[in-house]
Design a protein around this motif. Sequence first.
Motif: not given
Length: 300
Positions: A35-50, A60-64
């Motif tokens: 989940p760590q690597q998936a989230v890093e590649a996902s584009g999740a960031a401040t100002g972005v909804g997931v 995965l939810t916790a990492q997001l």
Amino acid sequence: MDLCNPKEIKARLGRHGFHFSKSKGQNCLIQSWVPQQAVEASGAATGVGVLEIGPGIGPLTAQLAQRGEKVAAVELDATLLPILAETMAPYPNVEIVPGDILKLDLPAFCREHFPGLPVVVCANLPYNITTPVITALLQSQCFQAVTVMIQREVAKRICAQPGTAEYGAFTLLCQYYAQGEVLFDVPPSCFLPAPTVTSSVIRMTVREAPPVPVGDPPLFPGGAGGLCPAKKDAKQQFVILLDGFCRKRGGYPSPSGLQFDGDDSWGAPHFCRLCPINGKTPRNPGKLGIVTCIKSCKGL
């Protein structure tokens, strides 16, 4: 709280009397790097909804939640809701939404849960709904990127090149809407219970515009395209385009499962006669790339 620790997972599930459903394709990740690597590649960031689909117990939810502005996780299995209420309690930016992702109005959902935010998708998809879910996500045109863990064979189909064994109708659909990239493989040993196949994490970056203009009326959903006879609606027209170019031979039912008034004449041979390439009828439509496909059928 380690949501990827097998002992903790078994203890937590046991307290709630939860049992994995094979028909729902349920399992838990037991390696935190996934989940760590998936989230890093996902584009999740401040100002972005997931948007997450099928959060399970929430690794995965916790990492997001630690990266994204807001996470809305859609969970079909009601027996997982009390578990998620526990595991997601530390994350005020997470909303668990009971429901079936295939029955949601995705544009309305995004307007309700992510007002004013760009949205990405990050999920570990159940194998049995992978194709319809990805199709719905891409065709909704609501998301900047879709990062999902899926069966490796399906990931190869999405990123396949013309002329390869994996290239087909689903390839063409995905590549019309997005550019796909397989990021890494996930072996069965990373799951509890372990599946029988290897998974892959794939990122599909949604295109700002189609790879080639389709003209007016368009050939794809969203318009009253003139690809084939008027009795075909837009969805059927798109399926016929895919089937016509990606079926290696005629004479068998559409892989989409749709029936067109008993008319199966729109197989590859007939379609290629109508769409010659440089004046020649292509022998194998599965060797045509998406740009060639669209350009070749614009005259229909």
